[in-house]
Design a protein around this motif. Sequence first.
Motif, PDB file in Angstrom:
ATOM      1  N   SER A  52       0.839  -1.198   0.000  1.00  8.57           N
ATOM      2  CA  SER A  52       0.000   0.000   0.000  1.00  8.57           C
ATOM      3  C   SER A  52       0.874   1.249   0.000  1.00  8.57           C
ATOM      4  O   SER A  52       1.898   1.302   0.691  1.00  8.57           O
ATOM      5  N   SER A  77      -5.459  -4.281  -8.061  1.00 15.09           N
ATOM      6  CA  SER A  77      -5.174  -3.036  -7.356  1.00 15.09           C
ATOM      7  C   SER A  77      -6.455  -2.345  -6.943  1.00 15.09           C
ATOM      8  O   SER A  77      -7.529  -2.596  -7.482  1.00 15.09           O
ATOM      9  N   ASN A  79      -7.472   1.777  -6.105  1.00 20.86           N
ATOM     10  CA  ASN A  79      -6.908   3.097  -6.347  1.00 20.86           C
ATOM     11  C   ASN A  79      -7.873   4.159  -5.849  1.00 20.86           C
ATOM     12  O   ASN A  79      -8.967   4.309  -6.387  1.00 20.86           O
ATOM     13  N   ARG A  84      -3.116   3.992  -2.908  1.00 21.00           N
ATOM     14  CA  ARG A  84      -3.464   2.785  -3.671  1.00 21.00           C
ATOM     15  C   ARG A  84      -2.811   1.562  -3.023  1.00 21.00           C
ATOM     16  O   ARG A  84      -1.825   1.659  -2.297  1.00 21.00           O
ATOM     17  N   ILE A 107       2.493   0.110 -11.177  1.00 21.53           N
ATOM     18  CA  ILE A 107       1.290   0.802 -11.624  1.00 21.53           C
ATOM     19  C   ILE A 107       1.164   0.678 -13.136  1.00 21.53           C
ATOM     20  O   ILE A 107       2.096   0.996 -13.871  1.00 21.53           O
ATOM     21  N   GLN A 117     -13.839   9.891  -7.273  1.00 21.38           N
ATOM     22  CA  GLN A 117     -12.987   9.805  -6.102  1.00 21.38           C
ATOM     23  C   GLN A 117     -13.327  10.946  -5.158  1.00 21.38           C
ATOM     24  O   GLN A 117     -13.965  11.928  -5.559  1.00 21.38           O
ATOM     25  N   CYS A 129      -8.841   5.101 -14.147  1.00 17.45           N
ATOM     26  CA  CYS A 129      -8.491   3.763 -13.674  1.00 17.45           C
ATOM     27  C   CYS A 129      -7.312   3.214 -14.473  1.00 17.45           C
ATOM     28  O   CYS A 129      -7.093   3.593 -15.623  1.00 17.45           O
ATOM     29  N   GLU A 133      -8.259  -2.471 -13.415  1.00 18.13           N
ATOM     30  CA  GLU A 133      -9.249  -1.860 -12.520  1.00 18.13           C
ATOM     31  C   GLU A 133     -10.524  -1.619 -13.332  1.00 18.13           C
ATOM     32  O   GLU A 133     -10.701  -0.586 -13.967  1.00 18.13           O
ATOM     33  N   GLY A 152     -13.126   5.204  -5.562  1.00 21.27           N
ATOM     34  CA  GLY A 152     -12.030   5.052  -6.503  1.00 21.27           C
ATOM     35  C   GLY A 152     -12.255   3.892  -7.444  1.00 21.27           C
ATOM     36  O   GLY A 152     -13.387   3.454  -7.681  1.00 21.27           O
ATOM     37  N   LEU A 207      -7.612   3.053   3.456  1.00 25.32           N
ATOM     38  CA  LEU A 207      -6.844   2.188   2.569  1.00 25.32           C
ATOM     39  C   LEU A 207      -6.254   1.017   3.351  1.00 25.32           C
ATOM     40  O   LEU A 207      -6.320  -0.130   2.918  1.00 25.32           O
TER      41      LEU A 207
END
Length: 220
Positions: A52, A77, A79, A84, A107, A117, A129, A133, A152, A207
């Motif tokens: 993370s 993932s 985000n 993230r 990433i 978001q 995204c 994702e 997200g 997160l």
Amino acid sequence: MQIFVLILGIVLLPKACALKCYECIPDLSGSCAQTTKECPSNTQCASVRIASYAGGSKLVDIKGKSCAAAEECVQASINFGGARTLITSKCCTSDLCNSQDAPEGSISSPNGKKCFQCVGNDCTQTLNCNGNEDHCISSAMTAEGQKVTVKGCASKLICSSTQSPQITGITAAEISCCQGDLCNSAGMTTTSQPSSTTAGTTAVGRLLFVTTLISLVLFS
């Protein structure tokens, strides 16, 4: 005699074909003791890594090993924009082949999908995204009398993990996923306005919370 041999073969075959893998289930500190186990049929040996990040800094780096279904052998993932989590798994199909740690995830490029978001209390901002994702995610919980919301992008594996019955009842947090651009509904939160520092800290805490839930499922 032939019937006896056939029966004996049926009894012994499952054990002879069972895949033996390393297992290392991390605790809350991220450490674990490595053992070996026989995995169920139709599974593979896997090394999994969950990392993370927030504000360019790595907050969590959890490594584990276990048996895994084929659909779990992917990179995934979640985000939230400024924060993230990346999940990387490395799977193989021979005895004790998961001796190495999974590599750190990277990433991926934007995939064209968009989700809402939250920046502070404003959840009308949009987020591009990345990679696989393909879902939008929303998560809300009440902390210190305030309802905190984050939104997200997330991979399918993330969404299926957060809906697992194993985490039902652990927390009162609301986590939902949907598919389609901007399907996770924009809006302003109705709670009192926290400072930008508090909002950022809360987003990081959210997160880490989601990361913990995912790890509970993946390493169980």
